[in-house]
Design a protein around this motif. Structure first.
Motif, PDB file in Angstrom:
ATOM      1  N   MET A  14       0.843  -1.204   0.000  1.00 29.80           N
ATOM      2  CA  MET A  14       0.000   0.000   0.000  1.00 29.80           C
ATOM      3  C   MET A  14       0.872   1.245   0.000  1.00 29.80           C
ATOM      4  N   GLY A  15       0.790   1.960  -1.142  1.00 31.45           N
ATOM      5  CA  GLY A  15       1.578   3.176  -1.270  1.00 31.45           C
ATOM      6  C   GLY A  15       0.694   4.383  -1.052  1.00 31.45           C
ATOM      7  N   VAL A  16       1.262   5.515  -0.757  1.00 29.07           N
ATOM      8  CA  VAL A  16       2.675   5.727  -0.520  1.00 29.07           C
ATOM      9  C   VAL A  16       2.957   5.555   0.976  1.00 29.07           C
ATOM     10  N   GLY A  38       7.031   0.044  -2.455  1.00 30.84           N
ATOM     11  CA  GLY A  38       8.204   0.707  -3.027  1.00 30.84           C
ATOM     12  C   GLY A  38       7.832   1.957  -3.809  1.00 30.84           C
ATOM     13  N   THR A  39       6.545   2.284  -3.841  1.00 29.35           N
ATOM     14  CA  THR A  39       6.085   3.428  -4.632  1.00 29.35           C
ATOM     15  C   THR A  39       6.472   4.743  -3.947  1.00 29.35           C
ATOM     16  N   GLY A  40       7.169   5.586  -4.661  1.00 22.19           N
ATOM     17  CA  GLY A  40       7.546   6.898  -4.113  1.00 22.19           C
ATOM     18  C   GLY A  40       8.508   6.795  -2.939  1.00 22.19           C
ATOM     19  N   ILE A 129       7.971  -6.862  -1.771  1.00 22.11           N
ATOM     20  CA  ILE A 129       7.880  -5.433  -2.118  1.00 22.11           C
ATOM     21  C   ILE A 129       6.867  -5.268  -3.237  1.00 22.11           C
ATOM     22  N   ASN A 130       6.054  -4.218  -3.132  1.00 19.05           N
ATOM     23  CA  ASN A 130       5.031  -3.935  -4.134  1.00 19.05           C
ATOM     24  C   ASN A 130       5.424  -2.688  -4.927  1.00 19.05           C
ATOM     25  N   LEU A 131       5.317  -2.784  -6.238  1.00 17.82           N
ATOM     26  CA  LEU A 131       5.587  -1.641  -7.107  1.00 17.82           C
ATOM     27  C   LEU A 131       4.492  -1.551  -8.156  1.00 17.82           C
ATOM     28  N   VAL A 240      -4.952 -11.958  -7.566  1.00 19.22           N
ATOM     29  CA  VAL A 240      -6.043 -11.581  -8.473  1.00 19.22           C
ATOM     30  C   VAL A 240      -6.939 -10.603  -7.727  1.00 19.22           C
ATOM     31  N   GLU A 241      -6.950  -9.369  -8.208  1.00 23.21           N
ATOM     32  CA  GLU A 241      -7.577  -8.300  -7.438  1.00 23.21           C
ATOM     33  C   GLU A 241      -8.817  -7.766  -8.136  1.00 23.21           C
ATOM     34  N   GLY A 242      -9.923  -7.771  -7.414  1.00 27.47           N
ATOM     35  CA  GLY A 242     -11.189  -7.294  -7.968  1.00 27.47           C
ATOM     36  C   GLY A 242     -11.397  -5.808  -7.708  1.00 27.47           C
ATOM     37  N   THR A 244     -13.305  -4.075  -5.869  1.00 24.00           N
ATOM     38  CA  THR A 244     -13.684  -3.507  -4.566  1.00 24.00           C
ATOM     39  C   THR A 244     -12.455  -3.188  -3.731  1.00 24.00           C
ATOM     40  N   ALA A 245     -11.256  -3.506  -4.253  1.00 30.57           N
ATOM     41  CA  ALA A 245     -10.020  -3.318  -3.484  1.00 30.57           C
ATOM     42  C   ALA A 245      -9.708  -1.839  -3.277  1.00 30.57           C
ATOM     43  N   GLY A 246      -8.992  -1.536  -2.191  1.00 27.08           N
ATOM     44  CA  GLY A 246      -8.511  -0.181  -1.962  1.00 27.08           C
ATOM     45  C   GLY A 246      -7.464   0.203  -2.996  1.00 27.08           C
ATOM     46  N   MET A 286      -6.620 -14.339  -3.596  1.00 31.33           N
ATOM     47  CA  MET A 286      -7.730 -13.467  -4.011  1.00 31.33           C
ATOM     48  C   MET A 286      -7.651 -12.145  -3.234  1.00 31.33           C
ATOM     49  N   ALA A 287      -7.877 -11.049  -3.919  1.00 33.70           N
ATOM     50  CA  ALA A 287      -7.787  -9.729  -3.276  1.00 33.70           C
ATOM     51  C   ALA A 287      -8.977  -8.862  -3.662  1.00 33.70           C
ATOM     52  N   GLY A 288      -9.350  -7.980  -2.726  1.00 34.12           N
ATOM     53  CA  GLY A 288     -10.467  -7.063  -3.008  1.00 34.12           C
ATOM     54  C   GLY A 288     -11.720  -7.562  -2.317  1.00 34.12           C
ATOM     55  N   GLY A 289     -11.915  -7.133  -1.062  1.00 35.64           N
ATOM     56  CA  GLY A 289     -13.106  -7.538  -0.325  1.00 35.64           C
ATOM     57  C   GLY A 289     -13.043  -8.953   0.239  1.00 35.64           C
ATOM     58  N   PHE A 290     -11.849  -9.525   0.312  1.00 38.85           N
ATOM     59  CA  PHE A 290     -11.724 -10.878   0.883  1.00 38.85           C
ATOM     60  C   PHE A 290     -11.213 -10.844   2.323  1.00 38.85           C
ATOM     61  N   ILE A 307      -5.528 -15.201   0.660  1.00 32.03           N
ATOM     62  CA  ILE A 307      -6.064 -13.885   0.304  1.00 32.03           C
ATOM     63  C   ILE A 307      -4.980 -12.805   0.460  1.00 32.03           C
ATOM     64  N   GLN A 308      -5.133 -11.744  -0.343  1.00 38.29           N
ATOM     65  CA  GLN A 308      -4.324 -10.545  -0.099  1.00 38.29           C
ATOM     66  C   GLN A 308      -5.267  -9.497   0.489  1.00 38.29           C
ATOM     67  N   VAL A 309      -4.869  -8.922   1.609  1.00 39.53           N
ATOM     68  CA  VAL A 309      -5.739  -8.005   2.343  1.00 39.53           C
ATOM     69  C   VAL A 309      -5.055  -6.654   2.488  1.00 39.53           C
ATOM     70  N   GLY A 310      -5.789  -5.585   2.155  1.00 39.49           N
ATOM     71  CA  GLY A 310      -5.215  -4.252   2.291  1.00 39.49           C
ATOM     72  C   GLY A 310      -5.901  -3.431   3.366  1.00 39.49           C
ATOM     73  N   SER A 311      -7.207  -3.191   3.175  1.00 41.20           N
ATOM     74  CA  SER A 311      -7.900  -2.196   4.001  1.00 41.20           C
ATOM     75  C   SER A 311      -7.763  -2.464   5.500  1.00 41.20           C
ATOM     76  N   LEU A 312      -7.908  -3.713   5.919  1.00 43.56           N
ATOM     77  CA  LEU A 312      -7.820  -4.006   7.361  1.00 43.56           C
ATOM     78  C   LEU A 312      -6.452  -3.633   7.918  1.00 43.56           C
ATOM     79  N   THR A 443      -7.205   6.427   0.786  1.00 41.59           N
ATOM     80  CA  THR A 443      -7.850   5.380  -0.012  1.00 41.59           C
ATOM     81  C   THR A 443      -8.105   4.152   0.848  1.00 41.59           C
ATOM     82  N   GLY A 444      -9.138   3.423   0.489  1.00 43.39           N
ATOM     83  CA  GLY A 444      -9.490   2.198   1.215  1.00 43.39           C
ATOM     84  C   GLY A 444     -10.491   1.434   0.380  1.00 43.39           C
ATOM     85  N   GLY A 445     -10.688   0.173   0.691  1.00 45.26           N
ATOM     86  CA  GLY A 445     -11.584  -0.662  -0.106  1.00 45.26           C
ATOM     87  C   GLY A 445     -13.052  -0.423   0.212  1.00 45.26           C
ATOM     88  N   ASP A 446     -13.917  -0.928  -0.672  1.00 44.35           N
ATOM     89  CA  ASP A 446     -15.362  -0.787  -0.456  1.00 44.35           C
ATOM     90  C   ASP A 446     -15.797  -1.421   0.865  1.00 44.35           C
TER      91      ASP A 446
HETATM   92  C1  LIG Z   1      -4.436   2.397   1.490  1.00 40.99           C
HETATM   93  C2  LIG Z   1      -4.253   1.432   0.359  1.00 40.99           C
HETATM   94  C3  LIG Z   1      -3.233   1.659  -0.563  1.00 40.99           C
HETATM   95  C4  LIG Z   1      -3.008   0.728  -1.590  1.00 40.99           C
HETATM   96  N1  LIG Z   1      -1.953   0.906  -2.432  1.00 40.99           N
HETATM   97  C5  LIG Z   1      -1.633  -0.048  -3.322  1.00 40.99           C
HETATM   98  C6  LIG Z   1      -0.440   0.048  -4.082  1.00 40.99           C
HETATM   99  O1  LIG Z   1       0.335   0.997  -3.954  1.00 40.99           O
HETATM  100  N2  LIG Z   1      -0.158  -0.958  -4.956  1.00 40.99           N
HETATM  101  C7  LIG Z   1      -0.992  -2.048  -5.114  1.00 40.99           C
HETATM  102  O2  LIG Z   1      -0.686  -2.941  -5.902  1.00 40.99           O
HETATM  103  N3  LIG Z   1      -2.130  -2.158  -4.392  1.00 40.99           N
HETATM  104  C8  LIG Z   1      -2.451  -1.197  -3.488  1.00 40.99           C
HETATM  105  N4  LIG Z   1      -3.566  -1.350  -2.702  1.00 40.99           N
HETATM  106  C9  LIG Z   1      -4.349  -2.590  -2.819  1.00 40.99           C
HETATM  107  C10 LIG Z   1      -3.916  -3.616  -1.742  1.00 40.99           C
HETATM  108  O3  LIG Z   1      -2.588  -4.036  -1.937  1.00 40.99           O
HETATM  109  C11 LIG Z   1      -4.828  -4.851  -1.718  1.00 40.99           C
HETATM  110  O4  LIG Z   1      -4.726  -5.609  -2.877  1.00 40.99           O
HETATM  111  C12 LIG Z   1      -6.278  -4.475  -1.559  1.00 40.99           C
HETATM  112  O5  LIG Z   1      -6.425  -3.510  -0.572  1.00 40.99           O
HETATM  113  C13 LIG Z   1      -7.109  -5.699  -1.193  1.00 40.99           C
HETATM  114  O6  LIG Z   1      -8.453  -5.381  -1.052  1.00 40.99           O
HETATM  115  P1  LIG Z   1      -9.113  -4.890   0.335  1.00 40.99           P
HETATM  116  O7  LIG Z   1      -8.777  -3.437   0.440  1.00 40.99           O
HETATM  117  O8  LIG Z   1     -10.563  -5.131   0.151  1.00 40.99           O
HETATM  118  O9  LIG Z   1      -8.507  -5.704   1.442  1.00 40.99           O
HETATM  119  C14 LIG Z   1      -3.842  -0.406  -1.710  1.00 40.99           C
HETATM  120  C15 LIG Z   1      -4.898  -0.581  -0.792  1.00 40.99           C
HETATM  121  C16 LIG Z   1      -5.104   0.315   0.223  1.00 40.99           C
HETATM  122  C17 LIG Z   1      -6.224   0.071   1.193  1.00 40.99           C
END
Ligand SMILES: Cc1cc2nc3c(=O)[nH]c(=O)nc-3n(C[C@H](O)[C@H](O)[C@H](O)COP(=O)(O)O)c2cc1C
Length: 474
Positions: A14-16, A38-40, A129-131, A240-242, A244-246, A286-290, A307-312, A443-446
């Motif tokens: 999750m960047g930046v 790794g973004t920015g 690392i994510n780019l 695999v990201e849908g 609804t992801a952040g 699976m990513a995006g709302g999982f 799963i790949q999880v971001g928002s939590l 930013t954040g997911g649905d």
């Molecule tokens: C604050 C935030 C920043 C994110 N930034 C990136 C990013 O820089 N690169 C990327 O590949 N995904 C980014 N994502 C997506 C997450 O890596 C992840 O795939 C996604 O949040 C999963 O869905 P979820 O938000 O429903 O858990 C970001 C998500 C959030 C919530």
């Protein structure tokens, strides 16, 4: 619930500087895959130094780097023992171009190294690392720095990272690497190369480096199939990201349609065929709302590794999100008022971008409108060929006159937000201007409401370990 081979949970990049080394380290120590962004990260490195490097972590990592001759000039130029004076702007870095200087490039190498080295320090867990593929210019240097720190996995989406497997193979041998730079107004075969030669930067490590696993982030099984066939080297799995992801989302397929709030509408064609994906034979997540127990169960029932999880994770204690913004969003989650909009215009990339509605941030249209447009970080600029055949750069969020002068369409500037400055502010590094500090954009997911179970104990915040315990049912 863990299956052999890889962890079940990837903490999304999750960047930046939201998935900073502190977050990735906590997740990695808990036995899952922690991922730094790794973004920015070169800008983040020099802003941390200018803020006095609290805790001395950046300097500790720099002291461990294999490029002592690169480190001293960086410390001399950016490190401020007492931090900046109130209102003092951060020093501005040169914007990336196709012939970026050696010293500017070295900042990206060091930044990739520092972030991964700190995330991996003093434990054996896995760190990725994510780019973003689209932000092409700094990527080779950041990757090399990350590999010198022993990064285990590279995850890249926002584009088609076909050339990255070969890049990783070359960099592991300290050999020159290159990838194409997309240029508007050129055909793919004319795209210029971005070159990076590790030998331009004398390192004390000459033994071959570990070649990290590569997990492209894709939005469809057809893109996964294409990459499996056409990537220039091996890849080891897929995320695999849908939609609804952040963060950024892939645009919907087919004709553009919008709902009453002006958000893009996704349909049947955007559904992933999990069986077809599974048939490719790669581990996938699976990513995006999982980000829930149900989500993990669903993924594993469909033969995903997890799963790949971001928002939590974005709003947990260890993330780099500025504390006041975390508190504001968590209060809204607790009271059921959290709201996320998929903004089709906000990102200069043209990809839909999820914006959490938070007072005093760029989600407020009047505050957005009152900001003077300025482009002084420039990661999201696109390369284009001008009328004289030269390659130049422009951003749809830069001053409109400048964008139009470079051949951009005024219509394309509408609603575009400066994510570079906004996201730096969100991570606690707002640039100071005469008119005040740059405003954040969150930013954040649905599925932000999925955070609520983590707040049920009445605590005002939660840790990365709490997220993992919640997801794995502990
Ligand atoms: C604050 C935030 C920043 C994110 N930034 C990136 C990013 O820089 N690169 C990327 O590949 N995904 C980014 N994502 C997506 C997450 O890596 C992840 O795939 C996604 O949040 C999963 O869905 P979820 O938000 O429903 O858990 C970001 C998500 C959030 C919530």
């Amino acid at each position: 619930m863990t299956r052999p081979g890889w962890p079940a949970i990837i903490q999304g990049g999750m960047g930046v500087a939201i998935s900073t080394w502190t977050l990735a380290r906590a997740v990695s120590q808990a036995g899952q895959l922690g991922v730094v962004s790794g973004t920015g990260i070169d800008t983040v490195l020099v802003r941390r130094l200018q803020d006095g490097d609290p805790g001395g972590h950046v300097r500790r990592a720099l002291a461990a780097s294999p490029w002592p001759d690169l480190v001293n000039p960086v410390l001399k130029r950016f490190y401020r023992v007492q931090g900046r004076h109130p209102g003092e702007p951060y020093a501005r870095l040169a914007l990336w171009t196709l012939d970026t200087s050696r010293s500017r490039t070295s900042l990206a190498i060091l930044a990739g190294f520092v972030e991964v080295w700190l995330a991996k320090a003093e434990h054996q867990g896995l760190v990725g690392i994510n780019l973003l593929t689209k932000i092409a210019l700094p990527n080779l240097a950041v990757l090399y720095g990350a590999m010198q720190a022993g990064v285990d996995v590279v995850l890249m989406g926002a584009g088609i990272p076909r050339e990255i497997p070969g890049v990783l193979d070359s960099l592991a041998q300290h050999e020159p690497a290159r990838m194409r730079c997309d240029v508007v107004g050129m055909s793919a075969s004319e795209f210029p190369w971005i070159h990076f030669d590790p030998r331009d930067f004398d390192s004390s490590t000459t033994a071959a480096l570990k070649r990290p696993a590569f997990f492209p982030i894709v939005a469809s099984n057809s893109l996964a199939t294409m990459l499996a066939k056409k990537a220039n080297g091996s890849l080891e799995g897929f995320v695999v990201e849908g939609p609804t992801a952040g963060g950024h989302n892939a645009p919907p397929r087919g004709p553009k349609q919008y709902d009453a709030q002006g958000q893009p509408v996704y349909g049947q064609r955007d559904q992933v065929d999990w069986e077809a994906l599974n048939a490719l034979g790669y581990p996938f997540w699976m990513a995006g709302g999982f980000g829930s127990r149900k989500g993990l169960q669903f993924a594993q029932d469909h033969n995903a590794m997890g799963i790949q999880v971001g928002s939590l994770f974005a709003f947990c204690r260890e993330s780099g999100l500025s504390p006041s913004l975390k508190t504001a969003v968590l209060n809204d989650v607790r009271t059921g008022r959290a709201s996320v909009r998929t903004d089709p215009l906000a990102s200069p990339t043209g990809f839909p971008f999820k914006v959490v509605q938070v007072p005093n941030t760029l989600s407020d249209n009047s505050l957005y409108a009152s900001r003077d447009r300025i482009c002084d970080i420039g990661y999201l600029r696109e390369a284009f060929r001008d009328s004289k055949g030269r390659i130049q750069f422009r951003c749809a969020a830069e001053p409109i006159a400048a964008y139009v002068k470079k051949g951009g369409l005024a219509d394309d500037t509408a609603g575009r937000k400066c994510l570079c400055n906004g996201l730096m502010a969100t991570a606690g590094f707002p640039q100071s201007r005469r008119a005040g500090e740059e405003l954040a954009i969150v930013t954040g997911g649905d599925a932000l409401d999925e955070i609520r179970p983590l707040l049920l104990t009445g605590d005002s915040d939660y840790s990365a370990q709490d997220v993992i315990d919640y997801l794995t049912g502990l």
